[in-house]
Design an enzyme around this catalytic site. Structure first.
Site, PDB file in Angstrom:
ATOM      1  N   GLU A 124      -4.240   7.795  -5.904  1.00  0.00           N
ATOM      2  CA  GLU A 124      -4.191   6.911  -7.073  1.00  0.00           C
ATOM      3  C   GLU A 124      -5.178   7.379  -8.125  1.00  0.00           C
ATOM      4  O   GLU A 124      -6.346   7.577  -7.815  1.00  0.00           O
ATOM      5  CB  GLU A 124      -4.478   5.481  -6.645  1.00  0.00           C
ATOM      6  CG  GLU A 124      -3.404   4.992  -5.680  1.00  0.00           C
ATOM      7  CD  GLU A 124      -3.231   3.486  -5.630  1.00  0.00           C
ATOM      8  OE1 GLU A 124      -4.126   2.777  -6.091  1.00  0.00           O
ATOM      9  OE2 GLU A 124      -2.183   3.032  -5.153  1.00  0.00           O
ATOM     10  N   ARG A 129       0.868  -1.177   0.000  1.00  0.00           N
ATOM     11  CA  ARG A 129       0.000   0.000   0.000  1.00  0.00           C
ATOM     12  C   ARG A 129       0.903   1.226   0.000  1.00  0.00           C
ATOM     13  O   ARG A 129       1.963   1.233   0.653  1.00  0.00           O
ATOM     14  CB  ARG A 129      -0.903   0.027   1.246  1.00  0.00           C
ATOM     15  CG  ARG A 129      -2.087  -0.908   1.183  1.00  0.00           C
ATOM     16  CD  ARG A 129      -3.151  -0.456   0.156  1.00  0.00           C
ATOM     17  NE  ARG A 129      -4.259  -1.384   0.027  1.00  0.00           N
ATOM     18  CZ  ARG A 129      -4.374  -2.332  -0.906  1.00  0.00           C
ATOM     19  NH1 ARG A 129      -3.425  -2.505  -1.810  1.00  0.00           N
ATOM     20  NH2 ARG A 129      -5.432  -3.108  -0.965  1.00  0.00           N
ATOM     21  N   HIS A 170      -0.587   0.388 -10.004  1.00  0.00           N
ATOM     22  CA  HIS A 170      -1.358  -0.439  -9.061  1.00  0.00           C
ATOM     23  C   HIS A 170      -2.062  -1.590  -9.800  1.00  0.00           C
ATOM     24  O   HIS A 170      -3.289  -1.725  -9.769  1.00  0.00           O
ATOM     25  CB  HIS A 170      -2.378   0.387  -8.278  1.00  0.00           C
ATOM     26  CG  HIS A 170      -2.861  -0.348  -7.051  1.00  0.00           C
ATOM     27  ND1 HIS A 170      -3.435   0.271  -5.978  1.00  0.00           N
ATOM     28  CD2 HIS A 170      -2.848  -1.676  -6.734  1.00  0.00           C
ATOM     29  CE1 HIS A 170      -3.760  -0.630  -5.051  1.00  0.00           C
ATOM     30  NE2 HIS A 170      -3.413  -1.827  -5.502  1.00  0.00           N
TER      31      HIS A 170
HETATM   32  N1  LIG Z   1      -0.714  -4.086  -5.227  1.00  0.00           N
HETATM   33  C1  LIG Z   1      -1.799  -4.827  -5.234  1.00  0.00           C
HETATM   34  O1  LIG Z   1      -2.480  -4.937  -6.259  1.00  0.00           O
HETATM   35  C2  LIG Z   1      -2.182  -5.610  -3.996  1.00  0.00           C
HETATM   36  C3  LIG Z   1      -3.107  -6.669  -4.113  1.00  0.00           C
HETATM   37  C4  LIG Z   1      -3.411  -7.429  -2.978  1.00  0.00           C
HETATM   38  C5  LIG Z   1      -2.847  -7.113  -1.739  1.00  0.00           C
HETATM   39  N2  LIG Z   1      -1.979  -6.047  -1.677  1.00  0.00           N
HETATM   40  C6  LIG Z   1      -1.375  -5.676  -0.379  1.00  0.00           C
HETATM   41  O2  LIG Z   1      -0.351  -6.619  -0.056  1.00  0.00           O
HETATM   42  C7  LIG Z   1      -0.120  -6.569   1.368  1.00  0.00           C
HETATM   43  C8  LIG Z   1       0.084  -7.972   1.913  1.00  0.00           C
HETATM   44  O3  LIG Z   1      -1.076  -8.764   1.712  1.00  0.00           O
HETATM   45  P1  LIG Z   1      -1.158 -10.269   2.287  1.00  0.00           P
HETATM   46  O4  LIG Z   1      -2.390 -10.874   1.712  1.00  0.00           O
HETATM   47  O5  LIG Z   1       0.146 -10.956   2.132  1.00  0.00           O
HETATM   48  O6  LIG Z   1      -1.391  -9.959   3.850  1.00  0.00           O
HETATM   49  P2  LIG Z   1      -1.237 -10.976   5.059  1.00  0.00           P
HETATM   50  O7  LIG Z   1      -2.113 -10.465   6.131  1.00  0.00           O
HETATM   51  O8  LIG Z   1      -1.388 -12.388   4.604  1.00  0.00           O
HETATM   52  O9  LIG Z   1       0.302 -10.795   5.492  1.00  0.00           O
HETATM   53  C9  LIG Z   1       0.786  -9.627   6.079  1.00  0.00           C
HETATM   54  C10 LIG Z   1       1.960  -9.986   6.961  1.00  0.00           C
HETATM   55  O10 LIG Z   1       2.517  -8.755   7.469  1.00  0.00           O
HETATM   56  C11 LIG Z   1       2.900  -9.004   8.804  1.00  0.00           C
HETATM   57  N3  LIG Z   1       3.037  -7.754   9.533  1.00  0.00           N
HETATM   58  C12 LIG Z   1       2.086  -7.011  10.154  1.00  0.00           C
HETATM   59  N4  LIG Z   1       2.624  -5.937  10.744  1.00  0.00           N
HETATM   60  C13 LIG Z   1       3.956  -5.974  10.484  1.00  0.00           C
HETATM   61  C14 LIG Z   1       5.050  -5.116  10.800  1.00  0.00           C
HETATM   62  N5  LIG Z   1       4.874  -4.014  11.542  1.00  0.00           N
HETATM   63  N6  LIG Z   1       6.273  -5.460  10.343  1.00  0.00           N
HETATM   64  C15 LIG Z   1       6.467  -6.581   9.597  1.00  0.00           C
HETATM   65  N7  LIG Z   1       5.472  -7.434   9.283  1.00  0.00           N
HETATM   66  C16 LIG Z   1       4.217  -7.128   9.710  1.00  0.00           C
HETATM   67  C17 LIG Z   1       1.816  -9.919   9.359  1.00  0.00           C
HETATM   68  O11 LIG Z   1       2.264 -10.629  10.508  1.00  0.00           O
HETATM   69  C18 LIG Z   1       1.575 -10.853   8.171  1.00  0.00           C
HETATM   70  O12 LIG Z   1       2.389 -12.002   8.236  1.00  0.00           O
HETATM   71  C19 LIG Z   1      -1.310  -5.797   1.950  1.00  0.00           C
HETATM   72  O13 LIG Z   1      -0.893  -4.461   2.204  1.00  0.00           O
HETATM   73  C20 LIG Z   1      -2.308  -5.766   0.818  1.00  0.00           C
HETATM   74  O14 LIG Z   1      -3.142  -4.628   0.910  1.00  0.00           O
HETATM   75  C21 LIG Z   1      -1.636  -5.296  -2.757  1.00  0.00           C
END
Ligand SMILES: NC(=O)c1ccc[n+]([C@@H]2O[C@H](COP(=O)([O-])OP(=O)(O)OC[C@H]3O[C@@H](n4cnc5c(N)ncnc54)[C@H](O)[C@@H]3O)[C@@H](O)[C@H]2O)c1
Length: 335
Positions: A272, A243, A291
């Site tokens: 965005e 994000r 994005h």
């Molecule tokens: N660019 C895109 O098109 C797109 C699409 C889908 C998801 N995303 C983004 O990708 C990101 C990850 O998604 P996901 O499904 O893997 O999420 P998820 O919840 O499966 O994994 C997130 C991980 O981050 C860890 N975490 C939380 N706080 C933390 C911190 N302070 N330091 C380090 N690690 C920490 C959590 O423990 C977890 O393991 C999200 O921000 C989501 O919005 C982006």
């Protein structure tokens, strides 16, 4: 559940929802779909009033909208986030919110990996070298020297959940080493990946790539800032597909301009699309993508199937599959 269920879609990005309509018809479920993204709150209320399940994409789901509903028990947000839904207000009314965070995990992991390779092999910048050399009639590789091999480099994964975990799984065959920062990673996940976690400073100091995969929260906003960037190696690249709010973009632009780090690859922004004065827009050594990490034809079909699966699980009582507010079920039982 003996009464006929009504599913109402507030808005959608697909060309049509004929496939969904046919799936619902097979199940004897009433199905209506609208495009209410720019409609008034009142119109949203009127269209969705009698739904048992509301599927929402971009429409703002406010407390006032929920107050207009007569029997809704489930809201499904078509996507991996739910910023447009007032979760607290839903919970108070005993309405469960589900989202679909797992429809594009492979796509985002692959995009992050593609961006890392594009940086290390200077793929985007090589195109300019090719065009300039063609105009000149002789090769000039100077703008893309030095280049390195991926094999042997260290990738720092910040957040090793669904997407970060897949980055690890897919990349480990390329001979890279890993540093992982995730204070919430379970013992089982660590064992699965064969990693010990480190703090941000250790990760930044030791990595050739820092790739960010955490959710955006008060805790993670500007996790990448002037200080964390100052820990990174001068040859290192930052990759962000999570994000926009995770990165202080002014500080990142400064670090790239001054040569403090080698560059960055960014898919997500504060606004965005980013405004014309976005500080990274015209910087050499920065790759920007619109994005788009979530998108593939496969992920688009996958999200449609997962939404239908969520509806099935609601109807047969085995759901919710991935609730945002499981406490809503309790609120419902208590009333
Ligand atoms: N660019 C895109 O098109 C797109 C699409 C889908 C998801 N995303 C983004 O990708 C990101 C990850 O998604 P996901 O499904 O893997 O999420 P998820 O919840 O499966 O994994 C997130 C991980 O981050 C860890 N975490 C939380 N706080 C933390 C911190 N302070 N330091 C380090 N690690 C920490 C959590 O423990 C977890 O393991 C999200 O921000 C989501 O919005 C982006």
């Amino acid at each position: 559940m003996s009464e006929k269920i009504a599913v109402i879609v507030t808005d959608y990005i697909e060309t049509d929802l004929d496939w969904e309509a046919a799936e619902m018809a097979k199940r004897g479920i009433d199905f209506e779909c609208y495009q209410l993204k720019t409609a008034s709150e009142q119109e949203v209320i009127e269209r969705t009033r009698n739904a048992d399940i509301v599927v929402v994409n971009m429409v703002k789901c406010t407390r006032r909208v929920f107050e207009g509903w007569s029997k809704c028990k489930l809201v499904i947000r078509h996507g991996a986030g739910y910023d447009n839904v007032d979760v607290q207000a839903l919970t108070e009314r005993g309405i469960v919110l589900e989202y679909i965070p797992d429809y594009c995990s492979h796509e985002v992991a692959e995009q992050a990996i593609a961006l890392m390779f594009a940086c290390v092999r200077k793929v985007v910048w090589s195109g300019k070298v090719l065009r300039d050399s063609s105009a000149r009639g002789e090769w000039d590789f100077a703008p893309i020297i030095p280049m390195f091999r991926m094999d042997g480099l260290t990738v720092g994964i910040v957040g090793c959940g669904r997407i970060g975990g897949l980055v690890h799984r897919k990349l480990r065959h390329f001979g890279v080493k890993f540093l992982v920062c995730d204070p919430y990673l379970s013992k089982d996940r660590k064992a699965e990946f064969g990693v010990e976690t480190v703090d941000m400073e250790t990760l930044c100091r030791g990595s050739d790539f820092v790739t960010v995969h955490t959710p955006l929260s008060d805790e993670t906003r500007h996790l990448i800032n002037a200080e964390t960037l100052s820990w990174m190696k001068p040859n290192a690249y930052l990759v962000n597909t999570s994000r926009g709010g995770m990165v202080d973009h002014a500080a990142l632009a400064e670090s790239v301009k001054s040569g403090r780090i080698a560059g960055a690859a960014i898919d997500v922004f504060d606004d965005e699309p980013p405004r014309p004065d976005f500080p990274l827009l015209n910087l050499d050594n920065v790759i920007l993508t619109p994005h788009i990490s979530w998108y593939s034809e496969d992920s688009q079909q996958s999200i449609r199937e997962k939404i239908v699966q969520d509806i099935d699980m609601f109807v047969d009582g085995s759901g919710p599959r991935i609730p945002v507010n499981p406490e809503a079920l309790k609120a419902r039982k208590d009333t």
